[in-house]
Write a protein that holds these residues in place. Structure first.
Motif, PDB file in Angstrom:
ATOM      1  N   LEU A 160       0.856  -1.192   0.000  1.00 22.20           N
ATOM      2  CA  LEU A 160       0.000   0.000   0.000  1.00 22.20           C
ATOM      3  C   LEU A 160       0.893   1.243   0.000  1.00 22.20           C
ATOM      4  CD1 LEU A 160      -2.673   1.618   0.424  1.00 22.20           C
ATOM      5  CD2 LEU A 160      -2.386   1.231   2.878  1.00 22.20           C
ATOM      6  N   GLU A 161       1.860   1.261   0.863  1.00 25.02           N
ATOM      7  CA  GLU A 161       2.806   2.372   1.095  1.00 25.02           C
ATOM      8  C   GLU A 161       2.108   3.584   1.715  1.00 25.02           C
ATOM      9  OE1 GLU A 161       4.978   0.439   0.333  1.00 25.02           O
ATOM     10  OE2 GLU A 161       4.957  -0.266  -1.733  1.00 25.02           O
ATOM     11  N   SER A 162       1.018   4.059   1.077  1.00 25.99           N
ATOM     12  CA  SER A 162       0.249   5.184   1.619  1.00 25.99           C
ATOM     13  C   SER A 162      -1.198   5.070   1.155  1.00 25.99           C
ATOM     14  CB  SER A 162       0.830   6.514   1.113  1.00 25.99           C
ATOM     15  OG  SER A 162      -0.003   7.593   1.524  1.00 25.99           O
ATOM     16  N   GLY A 163      -2.106   5.558   1.986  1.00 36.61           N
ATOM     17  CA  GLY A 163      -3.507   5.610   1.564  1.00 36.61           C
ATOM     18  C   GLY A 163      -3.857   6.943   0.923  1.00 36.61           C
ATOM     19  N   ASP A 164      -2.893   7.862   0.859  1.00 40.88           N
ATOM     20  CA  ASP A 164      -3.132   9.201   0.320  1.00 40.88           C
ATOM     21  C   ASP A 164      -2.843   9.204  -1.189  1.00 40.88           C
ATOM     22  OD1 ASP A 164      -3.507  11.958   0.079  1.00 40.88           O
ATOM     23  OD2 ASP A 164      -1.398  12.376   0.534  1.00 40.88           O
ATOM     24  N   ASP A 165      -3.854   9.522  -1.979  1.00 49.41           N
ATOM     25  CA  ASP A 165      -3.690   9.510  -3.440  1.00 49.41           C
ATOM     26  C   ASP A 165      -2.563  10.423  -3.912  1.00 49.41           C
ATOM     27  OD1 ASP A 165      -5.494   7.595  -4.231  1.00 49.41           O
ATOM     28  OD2 ASP A 165      -7.177   8.991  -4.351  1.00 49.41           O
ATOM     29  N   GLU A 166      -2.392  11.555  -3.233  1.00 45.39           N
ATOM     30  CA  GLU A 166      -1.356  12.491  -3.671  1.00 45.39           C
ATOM     31  C   GLU A 166       0.041  11.893  -3.421  1.00 45.39           C
ATOM     32  OE1 GLU A 166      -1.429  14.954  -5.535  1.00 45.39           O
ATOM     33  OE2 GLU A 166       0.575  15.786  -5.238  1.00 45.39           O
ATOM     34  N   SER A 208       2.406  14.765   5.630  1.00 47.03           N
ATOM     35  CA  SER A 208       2.381  13.841   6.771  1.00 47.03           C
ATOM     36  C   SER A 208       0.967  13.661   7.327  1.00 47.03           C
ATOM     37  CB  SER A 208       3.329  14.334   7.875  1.00 47.03           C
ATOM     38  OG  SER A 208       3.312  13.430   8.957  1.00 47.03           O
ATOM     39  N   ALA A 209       0.243  14.744   7.519  1.00 48.82           N
ATOM     40  CA  ALA A 209      -1.103  14.652   8.109  1.00 48.82           C
ATOM     41  C   ALA A 209      -2.033  13.854   7.206  1.00 48.82           C
ATOM     42  CB  ALA A 209      -1.666  16.057   8.349  1.00 48.82           C
ATOM     43  N   GLU A 210      -1.984  14.142   5.896  1.00 53.40           N
ATOM     44  CA  GLU A 210      -2.863  13.435   4.946  1.00 53.40           C
ATOM     45  C   GLU A 210      -2.446  11.975   4.823  1.00 53.40           C
ATOM     46  OE1 GLU A 210      -1.247  16.237   4.368  1.00 53.40           O
ATOM     47  OE2 GLU A 210      -2.648  17.775   3.686  1.00 53.40           O
ATOM     48  N   HIS A 211      -1.129  11.758   4.791  1.00 44.28           N
ATOM     49  CA  HIS A 211      -0.590  10.389   4.684  1.00 44.28           C
ATOM     50  C   HIS A 211      -1.114   9.545   5.842  1.00 44.28           C
ATOM     51  CE1 HIS A 211       2.229   7.122   4.108  1.00 44.28           C
ATOM     52  NE2 HIS A 211       2.958   7.431   5.169  1.00 44.28           N
TER      53      HIS A 211
END
Ligand code: SF4
Length: 319
Positions: A160-166, A208-211
């Motif tokens: 996954l690495e991150s759930g943030d699309d950006e 960081s917050a969005e991640h």
């Protein structure tokens, strides 16, 4: 034939089960091309290569297969290697890992044939595991994933690495949070265990917050069997290292990474094992959620009270 006999953790990557092979048996592999990467939880597994390289090969944080073109090995050759392993180790192998970046991308009938041959040659096999990125899992689709599960594929390590699309877009992961969620759910519905990887700090200071927030959301949606935490370390010869050195990407401090970890521990509402099985992490936060949530919270808060200079120093990864 042959190849370097290094074993490392690929896609961003513990089974507490008894080991299948003693560690000293591992240097004997059949045939191998390229660097050998496998999750730490597969340290005692038989390693047999069914694919070479990674078909995506574009993640900006990854140096693993950059000089290697993806290919699927002929099934007959892979089965020959399994037969050779049976001659060398006998029928008692309990866990098998098929290394390389995205073995889930190989044609499902061929992967199923490899799994069936492995189950036939090693009747006590408890687990067959591969790495898989979400887009290739989704390409297989529910029917083929069910066929693979019936053939004996039991676990996929999903990056996954991150759930943030950006963040996913910036690191060229090749998938979105929606595709990642679909992949994780498809695997679980097919009866294949999901080991999900998250890279703390991958959004840098800017995201960081969005991640943290979006990763909590996606992990809750996927409900993985195991969540495996890694901490972003810039690797040599990668675009993201260039961004770090040029000041375009601001690394998190140890405390900031721990705050992302705390957000995960506090935000996850799914029953999940959290594994912190990697040298990049500042702290071991392994446990089961929800039972161990309070213990992990306390561990993290105590670590946040420590001076940041007491954590490992910044380094550039070479493997
Ligand atoms: S999917 Fe990305 S992280 Fe995984 S092996 Fe390929 S390039 Fe590396």
């Amino acid at each position: 034939m042959g190849g370097r006999n290094h074993r490392r953790d690929a896609c961003a990557t513990g089974a507490a089960a008894p080991p299948a092979l003693p560690l000293h048996a591992q240097p004997t592999i059949m045939r191998y091309e390229g660097p050998i990467y496998r999750p730490p939880s597969e340290a005692r597994s038989l390693l047999i290569q069914a694919t070479v390289g990674c078909p995506h090969n574009r993640c900006t944080f990854c140096l693993v297969y950059k000089k290697i073109r993806f290919k699927v090995r002929p099934t007959a050759e892979v089965v020959e290697d399994l037969e050779e392993a049976r001659r060398q180790f006998g029928p008692g192998v309990e866990t098998l890992f098929l290394p390389a970046g995205n073995t889930i991308a190989m044609p499902a009938p061929a992967l199923a044939e490899v799994c069936r041959a492995a189950r036939r040659l090693f009747p006590g096999l408890r687990r067959i595991t591969v790495y898989g990125s979400a887009q290739y899992v989704v390409q297989q689709g529910p029917e083929k994933l069910r066929m693979l599960a019936e053939a004996g594929l039991s676990r996929v390590h999903l990056g996954l690495e991150s759930g943030d699309d950006e963040v996913l877009r910036r690191v060229h992961k090749g998938s979105t949070a929606a595709v990642q969620t679909a992949a994780g759910r498809m695997l679980r519905e097919a009866g294949i265990e999901v080991n999900l990887y998250v890279v703390l700090g991958l959004g840098g200071k800017e995201r960081s917050a969005e991640h943290a927030r979006e990763t909590v959301r996606v992990v809750n949606d996927i409900a993985p069997d195991v969540l495996r935490l890694r901490t972003f370390v810039p690797k040599i010869n990668t675009p993201l290292l260039e961004d770090v050195l040029a000041g375009r990407f601001q690394m998190l401090s140890p405390h900031q990474v721990l705050r992302e970890t705390l957000a995960l521990v506090e935000g996850l509402r799914t029953r999940t094992e959290v594994a912190s099985d990697h040298y990049t992490n500042y702290l071991d936060v392994s446990g089961r959620l929800p039972e161990d949530r309070e213990r992990l919270r306390v561990t993290l808060r105590q670590a946040l009270a420590r001076d940041e200079t007491t954590f490992r120093a910044f380094f550039i990864g070479r493997e």
